[in-house]
Design an enzyme around this catalytic site. Structure first.
Site, short mmCIF file in Angstrom:
data_model
loop_
_atom_site.label_atom_id
_atom_site.label_comp_id
_atom_site.label_asym_id
_atom_site.label_seq_id
_atom_site.Cartn_x
_atom_site.Cartn_y
_atom_site.Cartn_z
N HIS A 65 -13.97 115.20 18.96
CA HIS A 65 -14.59 116.92 19.49
C HIS A 65 -13.43 117.61 19.39
O HIS A 65 -13.73 118.44 20.54
CB HIS A 65 -15.59 116.56 20.60
CG HIS A 65 -15.85 117.76 20.74
ND1 HIS A 65 -17.35 118.22 20.13
CD2 HIS A 65 -16.12 119.05 22.19
CE1 HIS A 65 -17.50 119.63 20.26
NE2 HIS A 65 -17.00 119.91 22.14
N ASP A 70 -21.05 121.21 17.59
CA ASP A 70 -20.41 120.92 16.56
C ASP A 70 -21.20 120.66 15.08
O ASP A 70 -21.19 121.04 14.48
CB ASP A 70 -19.66 118.84 16.38
CG ASP A 70 -18.69 118.98 16.80
OD1 ASP A 70 -17.36 119.79 17.76
OD2 ASP A 70 -18.09 119.01 17.65
#
Length: 294
Positions: free
Chosen positions: A140, A113
């Site tokens: 996530h 990310d």
């Protein structure tokens, strides 16, 4: 597997390469290990729901963590296997049941990310992606991923529309890859890079360095340091992705954010926290309804 191990063994590093195959060799593979990285499981495919993925990967993570608890209970454990927002709580539950849980030693790898955030900002603003750092908090998957673009260093001037578009792309970058591969796979090469970067950070930390990373961790790893993110919206959640400082024993501390998130980011943290509450509960519910395998 023998071919892959042989291939890797030709890389000029000061290491030894061994391979183990099957359940019967699992304890041998883990004996004496200081760092365990779990990437086993199935990847997401088009049409798969989060529950489809969870139903397959939950049991895989549970079984592997039980083996870690039995064989190398003091190892640092980094999990890649999705859905990460639920598999990390499963791992924590197993370790608690085996009386070897240390919240400082458990990590969900969310590095991808952060990598996507830096890359996508670079794509629109021409900033060196290797020099750009964007804090990413939350979880996530989808709307649990909260890039704090207002805190990017070096600072990046973004309109609200640019910020909203970047957040959307960072949150759903995995879908972009699945679509580009025509359903034949998901993010593997970028995830491998992210996993390697985080694992390298763990190796450096075990070697004595103090390294900054972000990860989905138990907030009990640093209860004092968790106060800020709880105040910003994590509230009573047990797990949240935050910036951390790594050392020999795992998480040394949760690194405080340099500034207050803007209103868009605070709203995103609130949305992420509500989704994470359900994701974490799903992992705990799974463990409550499934007895340990061993």
């Amino acid at each position: 597997m023998p071919g892959v191990a042989t291939d890797i063994s030709h890389i000029n590093t000061n290491s030894s390469v061994e391979f183990y195959v099957g359940q019967s060799q699992l304890s041998n593979a883990l004996r004496g290990i200081n760092i365990v990285v779990i990437s086993a499981g199935v990847a997401r495919k088009p049409g798969m729901t989060r529950n489809d993925l969870f139903s397959i990967n939950a049991s895989i993570v549970r079984e592997l963590i039980e083996a870690v608890a039995d064989t190398c209970p003091k190892a640092l454990i980094a999990i890649v296997t999705n859905p990460l927002n639920s598999t990390v709580p499963i791992a924590a539950h197993v370790l608690k049941s085996k009386n070897c849980y240390n919240p400082k030693r458990l990590f969900g790898i969310t590095t991808l990310d952060s990598i996507r955030a830096s890359r996508f900002v670079r794509d629109t603003h021409g900033i060196d992606a290797m020099e750009l750092h964007v804090p990413v908090v939350g979880g996530h998957s989808g709307n649990t991923i909260v890039p704090l673009l207002s805190m990017a260093t070096p600072q990046v001037k973004l309109s609200q529309k640019e910020m909203e578009d970047l957040v959307q792309r960072i949150q759903y970058g995995g879908d972009e890859v699945v679509k580009a591969k025509d359903g034949e796979g998901s993010a593997t090469l970028s995830m491998a890079y992210a996993g390697a970067r985080f694992t390298s950070s763990l190796v450096r930390a075990v070697g004595g360095a103090q390294v900054m990373e972000s990860a989905f961790v138990p907030l009990a790893a640093d209860s004092q340091g968790a106060h800020q993110i709880r105040r910003l919206g994590a509230n009573s959640l047990d797990f949240f992705a935050v910036p951390i400082e790594l050392g020999k024993t795992g998480t040394l501390r949760i690194v405080p954010l340099d500034a207050e998130p803007n209103m868009l980011e605070l709203k995103a943290i609130d949305i992420a926290a509500r989704t994470l509450k359900d994701n974490i509960a799903q992992g705990i519910k799974y463990m409550d309804s499934n007895q340990p395998l061993h």
